[in-house]
Write an enzyme that holds these catalytic residues in place. Structure first.
Site, PDB file in Angstrom:
ATOM      1  N   SER A 163      -0.719  41.643   9.001  1.00  0.00           N
ATOM      2  CA  SER A 163       0.510  41.199   9.648  1.00  0.00           C
ATOM      3  C   SER A 163       0.643  39.679   9.579  1.00  0.00           C
ATOM      4  O   SER A 163       0.706  39.136   8.480  1.00  0.00           O
ATOM      5  CB  SER A 163       0.534  41.740  11.089  1.00  0.00           C
ATOM      6  OG  SER A 163       1.829  41.644  11.616  1.00  0.00           O
ATOM      7  N   ASP A 244       5.521  52.201  10.187  1.00  0.00           N
ATOM      8  CA  ASP A 244       5.285  50.956  10.923  1.00  0.00           C
ATOM      9  C   ASP A 244       6.620  50.471  11.509  1.00  0.00           C
ATOM     10  O   ASP A 244       7.556  50.181  10.759  1.00  0.00           O
ATOM     11  CB  ASP A 244       4.715  49.932   9.901  1.00  0.00           C
ATOM     12  CG  ASP A 244       4.411  48.577  10.493  1.00  0.00           C
ATOM     13  OD1 ASP A 244       5.043  48.187  11.485  1.00  0.00           O
ATOM     14  OD2 ASP A 244       3.541  47.890   9.915  1.00  0.00           O
ATOM     15  N   HIS A 278       1.382  50.367  12.512  1.00  0.00           N
ATOM     16  CA  HIS A 278       0.969  48.966  12.329  1.00  0.00           C
ATOM     17  C   HIS A 278      -0.412  48.688  12.937  1.00  0.00           C
ATOM     18  O   HIS A 278      -0.884  47.567  12.891  1.00  0.00           O
ATOM     19  CB  HIS A 278       2.024  48.080  13.016  1.00  0.00           C
ATOM     20  CG  HIS A 278       1.990  46.630  12.616  1.00  0.00           C
ATOM     21  ND1 HIS A 278       2.337  46.193  11.359  1.00  0.00           N
ATOM     22  CD2 HIS A 278       1.662  45.501  13.309  1.00  0.00           C
ATOM     23  CE1 HIS A 278       2.222  44.871  11.296  1.00  0.00           C
ATOM     24  NE2 HIS A 278       1.811  44.427  12.461  1.00  0.00           N
TER      25      HIS A 278
HETATM   26  N1  LIG Z   1       2.354  43.025  21.487  1.00  0.00           N
HETATM   27  C1  LIG Z   1       3.336  43.126  20.455  1.00  0.00           C
HETATM   28  C2  LIG Z   1       2.753  43.655  19.189  1.00  0.00           C
HETATM   29  C3  LIG Z   1       1.686  42.794  18.664  1.00  0.00           C
HETATM   30  C4  LIG Z   1       0.941  43.494  17.560  1.00  0.00           C
HETATM   31  O1  LIG Z   1       1.273  44.591  17.106  1.00  0.00           O
HETATM   32  N2  LIG Z   1      -0.091  42.831  17.110  1.00  0.00           N
HETATM   33  C5  LIG Z   1      -0.845  43.362  16.019  1.00  0.00           C
HETATM   34  C6  LIG Z   1      -0.817  42.339  14.926  1.00  0.00           C
HETATM   35  S1  LIG Z   1       0.851  41.906  14.522  1.00  0.00           S
HETATM   36  C7  LIG Z   1      -2.277  43.599  16.437  1.00  0.00           C
HETATM   37  O2  LIG Z   1      -3.152  43.613  15.621  1.00  0.00           O
HETATM   38  N3  LIG Z   1      -2.529  43.774  17.746  1.00  0.00           N
HETATM   39  C8  LIG Z   1      -3.857  43.864  18.277  1.00  0.00           C
HETATM   40  C9  LIG Z   1      -4.528  45.184  18.196  1.00  0.00           C
HETATM   41  O3  LIG Z   1      -3.882  46.199  17.863  1.00  0.00           O
HETATM   42  O4  LIG Z   1      -5.756  45.232  18.434  1.00  0.00           O
HETATM   43  C10 LIG Z   1       4.448  44.027  20.865  1.00  0.00           C
HETATM   44  O5  LIG Z   1       4.264  44.719  21.842  1.00  0.00           O
HETATM   45  O6  LIG Z   1       5.483  44.066  20.174  1.00  0.00           O
END
Ligand SMILES: N[C@@H](CCC(=O)N[C@@H](CS)C(=O)NCC(=O)O)C(=O)O
Length: 301
Positions: A163, A244, A278
């Site tokens: 991402s 995603d 995602h």
């Molecule tokens: N918190 C955000 C999404 C953030 C998100 O999806 N982050 C991804 C990278 S873009 C991630 O790796 N999150 C941490 C995880 O899943 O451990 C939302 O609710 O829209």
């Protein structure tokens, strides 16, 4: 000075979390994790190569370490993996903790130029300059291997990410031809100047979307045929979950990247993975394939 905060064994790999003072991040403490494969602990003349992993929005160094399940493949393929944090911590910029997609946990792997951010938010320099030096000092190439190496006694390096970190990996690799043997990404923010996440980051850190488009946009960088020739990659690997939600919201735009790459003669292997989202469940599913992809190129003579 580097302090090791923790050490844990996993599939024969030593997983270390490390803290150091970072000049690139304006003197703040920075934390990163490493997965040290068994072969590095008994290196003779063979140099264990290095693979950087850059995480996405909201992550620390720990998301990949705890959720991706990368140790088995790191041990099997003999690759040292380094996973940095996603931003400086505690810079003290007003409002830096207010949003998940800007500020803390969202450094976007750029060197900020905007007044409030430019002292500490320098994740591009951190990842491409300071971190390699720190890792090199922690894991020096053994003298026998350095002597046997035909050219540079450095560990061959590649880079991948997810991402925002996929964007970071593509940008770091494209801006430094000859430094990374290969690059791959999971669901990268592939055209940041054309999506809300990237536009917000470029506006906030660099003062305008235009500045980001010129300097830190993978789709714009890969359009440059001379650059991609210098990079010399047979292909760039991208895995993308077909379910995603950020893809469907227009935040990722992998097709823009592929089109630009093809116009410059750079092959991209873009794989839509049916049913995947995602999350780290998606990454965990395909991480072995990405490590194998890099290992093949890193171990080639
Ligand atoms: N918190 C955000 C999404 C953030 C998100 O999806 N982050 C991804 C990278 S873009 C991630 O790796 N999150 C941490 C995880 O899943 O451990 C939302 O609710 O829209």
């Amino acid at each position: 000075m580097v302090s090791v905060l923790s050490k844990t064994l996993c599939f024969g790999c030593e997983v270390q979390q490390v803290e150091h003072e970072s000049a690139a991040l304006g003197g703040l403490k920075a934390v990163f994790s490493v997965i040290v494969p068994p072969c590095l602990r008994s290196e003779g003349e063979t140099i264990t190569p290095l693979l950087y992993y850059l995480s996405g929005l909201t992550c620390t160094d720990q998301n990949f370490i705890q959720k991706a399940g990368a140790c088995r493949a790191a041990a099997q393929h003999g690759v040292l993996i380094v996973a940095p944090d996603t931003s400086p911590r505690g810079a003290g910029v007003p409002g830096e903790d207010d949003a998940y997609d800007f500020g803390t946990g969202a450094g976007f792997y750029v060197n900020a130029t905007a007044e409030a951010y430019r002292k500490h938010y320098r994740m591009y320099d951190y990842v491409t300059r300071e971190l390699p030096q720190v890792v090199h000092e922690m894991f020096p190439v053994p003298a026998a291997a350095a002597a046997a190496a035909a050219s540079s006694p450095k560990r061959p390096s590649s880079i991948f990410g997810h991402s925002m970190g996929g964007h970071g990996a593509l940008v770091c690799a494209l801006r430094n031809p000859g430094v990374y043997r290969s690059v791959s990404a999971f669901a990268p923010i592939a055209h940041p100047s054309a999506c809300p996440w990237g536009q917000k980051a470029f506006q906030g850190y660099l003062g305008s979307v235009e500045a980001g488009r010129a300097e830190y946009d993978a789709t714009e960088l890969v359009r440059d045929a001379q650059r991609v020739r210098q990079c010399g990659w047979d292909t760039i690997l991208i895995d993308q979950g077909a379910e995603d939600n950020f893809l469907h919201a227009g935040q990722l735009r992998p097709e823009d990247f592929v089109q630009a790459a093809e116009s410059a003669g750079q092959s991209v292997t873009l794989r839509y993975q049916p049913g995947y989202d995602h999350s780290y469940f998606f990454i965990q599913t395909f991480v072995d394939a990405h490590i194998a992809f890099h290992a093949k190129r890193l171990h080639a003579q």
